[in-house]
Design a protein around this motif. Structure first.
Motif, mmCIF file in Angstrom:
data_model
loop_
_atom_site.group_PDB
_atom_site.id
_atom_site.type_symbol
_atom_site.label_atom_id
_atom_site.label_comp_id
_atom_site.label_asym_id
_atom_site.label_seq_id
_atom_site.Cartn_x
_atom_site.Cartn_y
_atom_site.Cartn_z
ATOM 1 N N GLN A 475 0.920 -1.254 -0.111
ATOM 2 C CA GLN A 475 0.170 -0.053 -0.120
ATOM 3 C C GLN A 475 1.073 1.281 -0.020
ATOM 4 O OE1 GLN A 475 -3.642 -0.409 2.325
ATOM 5 N NE2 GLN A 475 -2.870 -2.214 3.172
ATOM 6 N N ALA A 476 2.147 0.970 0.383
ATOM 7 C CA ALA A 476 3.114 2.180 0.208
ATOM 8 C C ALA A 476 3.556 2.414 -0.957
ATOM 9 C CB ALA A 476 4.213 2.010 1.480
ATOM 10 N N GLY A 477 3.550 1.410 -1.954
ATOM 11 C CA GLY A 477 3.961 1.387 -3.092
ATOM 12 C C GLY A 477 5.762 0.996 -3.376
ATOM 13 N N ASP A 486 -4.153 6.511 -2.174
ATOM 14 C CA ASP A 486 -4.305 7.707 -1.964
ATOM 15 C C ASP A 486 -3.408 7.875 -0.562
ATOM 16 O OD1 ASP A 486 -5.968 8.068 -3.950
ATOM 17 O OD2 ASP A 486 -7.900 7.768 -2.583
ATOM 18 N N ASN A 487 -3.361 7.084 0.287
ATOM 19 C CA ASN A 487 -2.627 7.094 1.502
ATOM 20 C C ASN A 487 -1.491 6.382 1.524
ATOM 21 O OD1 ASN A 487 -3.860 4.720 1.438
ATOM 22 N ND2 ASN A 487 -4.810 4.542 3.239
ATOM 23 N N SER A 488 -0.661 6.485 0.403
ATOM 24 C CA SER A 488 0.687 5.641 0.279
ATOM 25 C C SER A 488 1.616 6.495 1.341
ATOM 26 C CB SER A 488 1.176 5.737 -1.134
ATOM 27 O OG SER A 488 1.213 6.967 -1.658
ATOM 28 N N ASP A 489 1.609 7.457 1.414
ATOM 29 C CA ASP A 489 2.599 8.234 2.343
ATOM 30 C C ASP A 489 2.399 7.904 3.842
ATOM 31 O OD1 ASP A 489 3.699 9.587 0.039
ATOM 32 O OD2 ASP A 489 2.435 11.367 0.267
ATOM 33 N N VAL A 490 1.182 7.777 3.927
ATOM 34 C CA VAL A 490 0.801 7.320 5.361
ATOM 35 C C VAL A 490 1.526 6.000 5.810
ATOM 36 C CG1 VAL A 490 -0.750 6.749 7.044
ATOM 37 C CG2 VAL A 490 -1.312 8.545 5.552
ATOM 38 N N PHE A 491 1.257 4.930 4.834
ATOM 39 C CA PHE A 491 1.879 3.631 5.050
ATOM 40 C C PHE A 491 3.309 3.633 4.756
ATOM 41 C CE2 PHE A 491 -2.337 2.317 3.912
ATOM 42 C CZ PHE A 491 -2.495 1.331 4.959
#
Length: 1764
Positions: A475-477, A486-491
């Motif tokens: 999910q963080a890519g 949308d929330n990859s930075d969070v992960f």
């Protein structure tokens, strides 16, 4: 109605109350009622329909057998009802459908009763019977469905599972799956009514009768019915279609609206509560409208009961919770969640679900997803409390001890964390804080807890965390596949925070000195799982129940959505990822953490020498052997590397190699390191970053470092773990460095250690050698083949030197290790025997297993090991040998070695057996692999077989003593050049002759050539071997299987099935031809073997033509030779009469032309003639007379041929043979042609006989020579024939005899004959005092003994023996008789059975004459002060008896009276006991011949010296417990043949029945003792202890008394003794003797009764008629007769004679002696003569003397005055 235990009145024929009731009914109804059915109306009790008018029609529908069974169903007894139900089911299955249909109207009522019985067995049997009923009646059940279906559904929900299953099977048998809803729809109202009545109306007292059922049983049934009803409602709803459920809602509403229904949620019984919540789940799922309508009561009942911790309740409660929160949207309005629900939830979680985590925790995440915000607000506090409580549950007692419980809690916790983080991974600051809190305060502490808990480390935690991290990375890519979130930075930030926190945690643990080793293990395991998650077994993850949850918004990619409508349900847990393996982590933080930890470990190892950090570093490198990690390790030592750059400049490019050389090698070389396995792993982890050349270089360097062999073993074992590593290390393994090192190790190990102290450290060394020899990959050796050969050669040399090594030191551990290595090598390596050294090793092992331990000096344990090695080696050998014998290969070497052992080594039986067993193992292995291919076995047999010269050599080496037996028995004519004493004194064999050994082994191998025994084989070496085996068997037979070594050898052949040779392998014709050719060429033992083969194969009857072909014509057997003569002696009896006539003619011609022939030819012709005569060949009288005349001519001109005055030491065996043939011819003439003999011819025969006997008497010292023995035996045989002829000549021949012949024989020849013959036994025993001496002439003694049987008594009493007297010997015998006894009695103890029997018969003839010499007996009683007169039997005999007693006492010591002592026939003990029993036989004969008054004197003597007491004790040890004759009936019938009914025959020349001779003789002595000395035996018996007396009496009653009583009665019948005035009669059946005495008018009758245990029991004397005699006088006479029969050793007739004399004297006026009350004394038969001067009464002298001595007074017994 009486109770069970009441006594029924005798004679009471009144029927029972039930019978009377039946009679009343019959009278009232007019008919006798049968069994009628049951009423179908619903009543409270199961009862019969009354038998009233009109019931007959209904009753007739029920079969009589069914009526009986149905009647039993109402019984109270459980067993009766159970049996009735089972019988009902069986009858339903067996009877016709029409019979079963008749039961249907009455079945519903019965079924509704017994389907809810208290006994679960009855409930199960009911359903099984119901199934049989359904299968039989099918559609006919339909009318009764509504009355059955309610209880049917109830039974399907029975708490007893087998009963419920049986009910469901019956339901399925009745309705197909499509018809089941229809059937239930048809009966739904009735079903629900039954269930509703039980739930709302029934109680424990209404369901059961309180008067007959206990409180406990009533309550149990009620609870079961409640449970089944609740489950039944649920089952009904689940099976009904939706439309039918809707129509039932009204009635269901009545049930649900009842207050009693909701009270079941609080019922005291868990199973009721559990069933209630199951029903609630069904209501929520199937009738949501009803559930919503009752929400006010339903929600509190469910949500406020979540803390019900009973195992039966918790799972249904939580399932109901999920259904309630999903089905009723406003459920939380009916309960106070924060006060009523959540506190119970926190408590339950902290306690780990109270041991029910498997049921509780899988429901937590679905519940979490359904909780509304007003309950979870504030979310941080809620989740913190939730996860804290959840993780606290891990420390609960149950979770801490159960891996499955903790796994479920961990799985639930991680899933809930993953869900909460996934739901709150937003940019929102509040949610970021929430996520950070979950990671830092929940996830990382959970991992830290796992580091200290091995239970958690082994669970699914690490894999679940790894899967969660992979999900975050996706999910963080961070993965290679581009994924937009949308929330990859969070992960990304989440991943960074996690690794930072984990790194801090790990560093803190690694950098601490107090860290537990388990924590290092936990960290290594976590990192390994993160590195290779796909390698973690899915079995470690907890498989849990799939539950359904609903997410409000976002869902993970890997979660699959199912279901429909607004509810999104997903399956969670390990199942959600299916079979896909977890992808590895991709983040760089992961490797950075590992590098940091590796460096930290290296610092601790370098500075503090921490072993824990070194092990942890090894674990890290095992998973992370990357250049980056090794570079990080190298950077730590950068300065040191620069200082040594010239030294290792070539290695700097490869950090892994640098690390190995600089660090790991140094650590390996450190001394005192206990565990090196982690360092070995570190080496191989590092080598994965090295090329093959670098790998070889490093491993070679490690090899030459002189490290402990255990480390080298670890390196090789690690190299073989997987094919890739093995391929990388191949150059090192096959290289010279390792090979030479292993070769040096082998040399060192094979040196014998002086003490066993150094053996234990070398165990690793032996394991190493075993590994490199046995570990093969793809049939390629692990090490170089050259070095493998050298190692095997060294091991082979070590085994070869075992005998010399045993003297050098303790070789057992060394040989044991070599065996282990060899066993592993042969078992593991295919085609191992392609190596020459391997074959040599196997050959050496074979030699060690084939030799006796006395030669190899190996202990049993090593021999067992060697045999295992040999078996493994042979199994490996046969797989590659291709069934051929290679030149110098193992098989050829082994076979030739075995042959050499047989021919050159002196073997005993044990050594031979060991050799045969070894060879047998080899042959069996070859057969098993070759599928009975005999070609290879034939080659082996041929290699083993000696050649012709070798056969001849070993045959001639057999000891020659075999000649003696066939020569003396007349089966063989043989000669011997210059026989000597030493030649016949055979030394005791301690080793078997080579000939016997070869035959045994070849015979055993030949058995494998034809295992079925139904086909004949022929190849060149087989027939000679078969013939030689028969020769060996014949040799054993002729030496009488003596000594012991030959007996053991023969038993071995019998065990091998070779006791008759190769009969099943070689055709009979070929075998006979071979034996005949050998016999014609060599004669001797071959002839005897031929004869034995002809007899065994029954060739005379089956294949007589074969025998004819052997010799063609009789002329071919002439001129005669020793070999031809031996052969002719065998086949003569099988020849035709024509051939035998030809032989007679040829032999007669040879005898007639004796002047032209040599003595050997003349002897041969005589032998041929006798062979034909023995075969009953008819000859003319002229031929017989002609040959007799020729013999008489020889007497005149060739007297030296008769050997009359020869010294036998100078006589050849040919000369002795000729004389023997003359004796045989004369014996034959006397037997068959006495009528043709004239006076001169008779004189010639008789004079020759005497002259030969004189020659024999003069040459006794030469009896060691078998031919001299033959001379004496044949002369004795001639004497026997003459005795037989003159003793009883045939009447027709007697008239034709010369007139003076008989008188000449009697007056002259008999005296001369026995004057020579009688001293001969003594001369022989003087010349040969040792019976065990091989040259002892036993056969001569036997022949002489037979001849002595005819000695007349006159020659014994008037013998001319050399006088022999003994000083101080008291005797009344004449000198001749005393000399005879003194000469012969000692021979009774001589260990030669024929001599003992002969002496017995000679003395037995004399014994009746001896008592006459004692006159009136002992008259010296007054002088020597004896009690009673006593007289000794012959002193010579008593001296032998005394000596025998002591010997027998020693022999029979330890044997109890009544036990049977088995004595080895013809042993020393046998001879001693035989002499003892024969002496007693003679003594009893002597006693029996003595007159009555002397018998009393002799008996007194025996009583004084206790000889008889000793005899009786010995007899009861020598008599068998069951003295049945061999072959006789063993039953207790009168016809049973026992040793007491059969007379004993002691033949001098027969010892074949020696096994039973002693027992029979003992029984004979016992019988004679009872017969002749009954009073003394009775006295002994009465004095014995109870055990002995009981055994003696039992034996005597069973076997002796019947025979003895019958004999005594018979002797009365047959008695010729006549009495004046008295008649005696006997009654056999009653065992009575009646004596009638009559004189004038007086008549007296006595009845003598023999007791059952006669003669042990006293004889009873009873009165018959008594006329004219006073009572007192009558009593005196009865007393004196009874006293005589009880205390005197006489017969009944003798007692009666004495009694009659007393009566006669009494009537003559002579008064009784007032002491014994008899006129005539009982022992000395005197009259009363000593008178008292006072009272004038007269007494017997003996009675008076006994009175004075016993009373110590000298007064008159009557008047008490002094007796003068």
């Amino acid at each position: 109605m009486g109770g069970k235990n009441k006594q029924r009145t005798k004679g009471n024929v009144r029927p029972s109350s039930s019978g009377r009731a039946a009679e009343v009914l019959a009278r009232e109804g007019g008919v006798i009622p049968g069994f009628v059915g049951f009423d179908t109306t619903v009543t409270s009790e199961l009862s019969y329909v009354p038998a009233v008018h009109g019931a007959e029609e209904i009753d007739s529908l029920v079969d009589a057998d069914f009526r009986l069974v149905l009647r039993k169903l109402s019984k109270r007894d459980n067993v009766t009802r159970l049996k009735a139900v089972q019988d009902f089911g069986a009858m339903c299955q067996e009877r016709e459908a029409e019979d079963v249909k008749g039961v249907l109207p009455y079945w519903p009522r019965i079924y509704c009763k017994i389907s809810v019985d208290y006994d679960r067995r009855i409930r199960e049997a009911t359903q099984i019977a119901f199934e049989q009923l359904v299968l039989k009646v099918r559609r006919n059940l339909a009318p009764f469905l509504k009355s059955l279906m309610g209880h049917w559904i109830l039974s399907q929900c029975d708490t007893y599972t087998p009963a419920a299953s049986a009910a469901w099977r019956a339901f399925q048998a009745a309705f197909s799956p499509t018809k089941q809803p229809e059937a239930l729809s048809f009966c739904k109202e009735e079903i629900l009514s039954v269930l509703q009545d039980i739930l709302l109306k029934e109680t424990a007292n209404t369901l059961s009768d309180p008067q007959t059922v206990t409180d406990e049983e009533r309550e149990t049934k009620y609870v079961r019915m409640l449970t089944s009803s609740l489950l039944g409602v649920k089952r009904l709803l689940s099976l009904l279609p939706q439309a039918d459920r809707t129509t039932l809602e009204t009635k269901l509403a009545d049930l649900i609206s009842s207050g009693k229904f909701w009270k079941y949620s609080k019922h005291k019984t868990p199973q009721v509560r559990g069933a209630f919540f199951v029903l609630v789940c069904a209501l929520c799922e199937l009738t949501p409208a009803l559930a919503q309508a009752e929400a006010a009561r339903l929600c509190p009942a469910v949500l406020l009961n979540i803390d019900d911790a009973d195992p039966l309740v918790l799972a249904p409660v939580w399932e109901a919770v999920l259904h309630v929160v999903s089905t009723i949207p406003d459920c939380w309005t009916h309960v106070n969640a924060k006060k009523g629900f959540l506190p119970k939830l926190w408590t339950l979680l902290k306690e780990g679900g109270k041991g029910l985590a498997k049921a509780l925790h899988p429901n937590l995440m679905p519940l979490l997803s359904k909780l509304p915000e007003d309950i979870t607000d504030p979310q941080i506090d809620f989740l913190s409390t939730f996860f804290t409580s959840l993780l606290n549950g891990l420390s609960s007692k149950r979770a801490a001890s159960s891996s499955s419980e903790s796994a479920v809690i961990v799985t639930s916790a991680v899933e809930c964390l993953r869900y909460c983080i996934s739901q709150n991974a937003q940019v929102n600051e509040h949610q970021k804080n929430l996520v950070t809190m979950l990671v830092s305060q929940q996830l990382l502490p959970l991992l830290e807890t796992a580091l200290a808990s091995p239970l958690l480390q082994k669970g699914p935690l690490f894999l679940l965390v790894t899967e969660m991290l992979v999900s975050w990375e996706k999910q963080a890519g961070l993965h290679s596949i581009a994924e937009s979130h949308d929330n990859s930075d969070v992960f990304k930030e989440l991943v960074t925070d996690f690794w930072e926190g984990l790194a801090l945690l790990f560093v803190r643990y690694v950098d601490s000195e107090e860290t537990d080793p388990g924590a290092f293990e936990g960290m290594a395991t976590l990192l390994q799982v993160m590195r290779y998650p796909e390698k973690v077994s899915r079995k470690k993850t907890q498989k849990k129940k799939s539950v359904k949850i609903c997410f409000s918004s976002s869902v993970d990619e890997e979660e699959t959505v199912e279901g429909d409508g607004s509810d999104g349900y997903v399956k969670t847990g390990p199942a959600q990822s299916g079979d896909k393996s977890c992808e590895p982590l991709q983040t760089q933080y992961f490797e950075d953490v590992v590098c940091q930890l590796a460096q930290l470990c290296l610092v601790h190892v370098n500075e503090k020498h921490s072993e824990r950090h070194l092990v942890f570093l090894s674990r890290l490198l095992r998973s992370f052997h990357t250049p980056k990690v090794f570079t990080a390790l190298i950077e730590l030592d950068k300065e040191e590397v620069q200082d040594n750059k010239t030294k290792h400049s070539v290695n700097i490019k490869n950090p892994a190699m640098h690390f190995l050389l600089e660090r790991v090698v140094v650590w390996l070389s450190e001394e005192g390191r206990a565990d090196t396995q982690h360092l070995v792993e570190m080496v191989f982890s590092s080598l994965q970053c090295c090329s093959q050349q670098e790998t070889t270089r490093i491993l070679n360097q490690i090899t030459i470092m002189n490290l402990p062999w255990g480390i080298t073993l670890q390196f090789i074992q690690r190299a073989c773990v997987d094919p890739e590593t093995l391929k990388d290390c191949d150059e090192w393994l096959k290289g010279s460095v390792l090979g030479e090192t292993l070769l040096e190790l082998t040399e060192e190990l094979c040196k014998v250690q002086p003490t066993p102290s150094n053996t234990s450290p070398s165990s690793d060394s032996w394991t190493l050698i075993s590994l490199v020899l046995s570990q093969h990959h793809d049939n390629v050796p692990l090490i170089g083949e050259v070095y493998m050969e050298k190692i095997l050669e060294r091991l082979h040399n070590t085994l070869s030197e075992t005998k010399s090594l045993s003297d050098a030191g303790n070789m057992e551990p060394l040989i044991s290790f070599v065996c282990d290595v060899a066993l592993t090598f042969f078992s593991s390596v295919q085609d191992c025997l392609l190596l020459e050294s391997a074959e040599e090793l196997l050959f050496t092992v074979f030699k060690l297993t084939a030799q006796d331990q006395t030669h190899t000096h190996l202990p049993d344990s090593l021999v067992v090991k060697l045999k295992k090695v040999f078996v493994a080696g042979v199994q490996s050998f046969v797989q590659f040998s291709k069934h051929e014998i290679r030149e110098n290969g193992f098989l050829q070497s082994a076979v030739l070695w075995v042959k050499n052992q047989l021919l050159t080594v002196k073997l005993d039986n044990k050594s031979l057996q060991v050799l045969i067993v070894a060879m047998e193992g080899l042959v069996e292995a070859l057969i098993a692999d070759s599928n009975q291919d005999t070609a290879l076995l034939i080659q082996i047999f041929s290699l083993l077989s000696p050649n012709e010269n070798e056969w001849t050599r070993i045959r001639q080496a057999l000891p020659p003593q075999w000649v003696k037996l066939p020569l003396l028995s007349g089966h063989l004519r043989a000669v011997c050049e210059k026989p000597s004493v030493d030649m016949w004194k055979s030394r005791a064999l301690t080793r078997l002759p080579a000939h016997l050994c070869v035959c045994a082994l070849l015979g055993k191998v030949a058995k494998y050539l034809n295992p079925g025994g139904n086909e004949n084989l022929s190849f060149p070496t087989l027939q000679p071997a078969a013939a030689e085996l028969l020769y060996a068997l014949q040799w054993c037979k002729e030496v009488e299987y003596s000594p012991t070594i030959v007996t053991t050898y023969h038993n071995l052949l019998v065990d091998y099935g070779l006791s008759e040779g190769f009969n099943s392998v070689i055709p009979v014709k070929e075998m006979v031809a071979t034996l005949y050719s050998r016999s014609i060429e060599e004669g001797g033992l071959w002839s005897l073997a031929l004869e034995n083969y002809i007899i065994n194969e029954n060739l005379v009857r089956n294949q007589s033509a074969v025998l004819k072909k052997l010799y063609n014509t009789a002329e071919c057997l002439f001129p005669i030779s020793d070999a031809k003569l031996s052969t002719l002696q065998v086949i003569c009896q099988y020849m035709t009469i024509e051939d035998r006539d030809t032989l007679v003619a040829l032999a007669t011609a040879g005898i007639i032309s004796w002047q032209e022939n040599q003595i050997a030819d003349v002897s041969g012709c005589m032998a041929v003639l006798l062979c034909c005569l023995k075969a009953q060949t008819p000859v003319d009288d002229e031929i017989v007379l002609q040959i007799l005349d020729i013999l008489m001519q020889w007497r005149n001109c060739k007297e030296d041929w008769f050997l009359f005055h020869s010294e036998f030491s100078k006589v050849s065996s040919e000369e002795l043979n000729l004389t023997v043939e003359m004796m045989r011819f004369l014996s034959w003439v006397v037997t068959h042609f006495p009528s043709v003999l004239k006076g001169s011819q008779w004189d010639f025969i008789l004079c020759s006989m005497l002259a030969w006997l004189e020659a024999a008497s003069e040459n006794v010292t030469h009896l060691w020579n078998p031919w001299v023995q033959l001379f004496v035996c044949e002369n004795a045989a001639l004497i026997e024939r003459l005795n037989q002829f003159f003793t009883s000549p045939p009447p027709d021949i007697k008239k034709e005899l010369p007139k003076e012949l008989t008188s000449e024989w009697t007056d002259f020849f008999v005296d001369g004959l026995y004057s020579l013959l009688l001293p001969l036994p003594t001369k022989i025993t003087d010349a040969f005092p040792e019976p065990e001496d091989p040259v002892f002439p036993l056969q001569v003694l036997q022949s002489i003994g037979v001849a002595l049987m005819f000695v007349p008594l006159k020659q014994l009493t008037d013998n001319t023996l050399q006088p022999r007297f003994i000083a101080d010997q008291k005797t009344n015998l004449p000198e001749n008789l005393q000399t005879l006894l003194n000469t012969l009695c000692p021979l009774l103890l001589f260990k030669a059975r024929p001599l003992q029997i002969t002496v017995y018969y000679l003395l037995d003839k004399v014994m009746p004459k001896l008592p006459e010499c004692d006159g009136e007996g002992d008259n010296s009683k007054a002088d020597d002060g004896k009690d009673e007169p006593c007289l000794s039997p012959p002193a010579s005999l008593m001296a032998i008896l005394s000596a025998c007693e002591d010997l027998c006492e020693n022999i029979l010591t330890g044997v109890q009276v009544g036990e049977f002592a088995v004595v080895q026939p013809l042993s020393v003990e046998y001879s001693c006991i035989l002499g003892y029993l024969l002496s007693w036989k003679l003594l009893l004969t002597f006693f029996r011949s003595a007159p009555s008054h002397l018998r009393a004197h002799y008996a007194q003597f025996l009583k004084q010296n206790s000889s008889l007491n000793k005899l009786l004790r010995h007899l009861f040890k020598l008599m068998p417990e069951s003295p049945v004759c061999p072959g006789g009936s063993g039953g207790d019938t009168k016809e049973a043949r026992t040793f007491f009914t059969e007379s004993l025959s002691l033949a001098v020349d027969k010892s074949h029945s020696a096994e039973w001779e002693l027992p029979h003789l003992a029984c004979s002595v016992y019988y004679s003792t009872l017969q002749d000395l009954p009073a003394m035996v009775r006295l002994w018996w009465n004095s014995q202890e109870k055990r002995v007396s009981a055994a003696v009496e039992k034996f005597t009653i069973k076997y002796v008394s019947p025979v003895l009583s019958a004999q005594e009665i018979s002797s009365v019948h047959s008695s010729t003794q006549l009495f004046d005035n008295m008649t005696v009669k006997a009654r056999s059946a009653a065992r009575e003797v009646i004596a009638t005495y009559s004189v004038d008018d007086i008549c007296i009758e006595l009845v003598i009764q023999l007791s059952q245990n006669y003669p042990l029991g006293s004889i009873t004397v009873e009165s018959g008629k008594r006329v004219g005699v006073s009572v007192q006088q009558w009593r005196n006479w009865m007393l004196q007769l009874s006293t005589y029969l009880t205390h005197q050793n006489g017969s009944i007739m003798e007692g009666l004679a004495l009694w009659k004399n007393n009566v006669d004297k009494r009537f003559e006026g002579i008064e009784d002696c007032m002491i014994c009350f008899s006129v005539i004394h009982g022992s000395n038969y005197s009259l009363p003569k000593k008178a008292c001067r006072t009272c004038k009464k007269k007494f017997h002298s003996a009675c008076l003397y006994k009175w004075f001595t016993s009373s110590n007074k000298s007064t008159c017994p009557l008047c008490r005055e002094t007796f003068f």
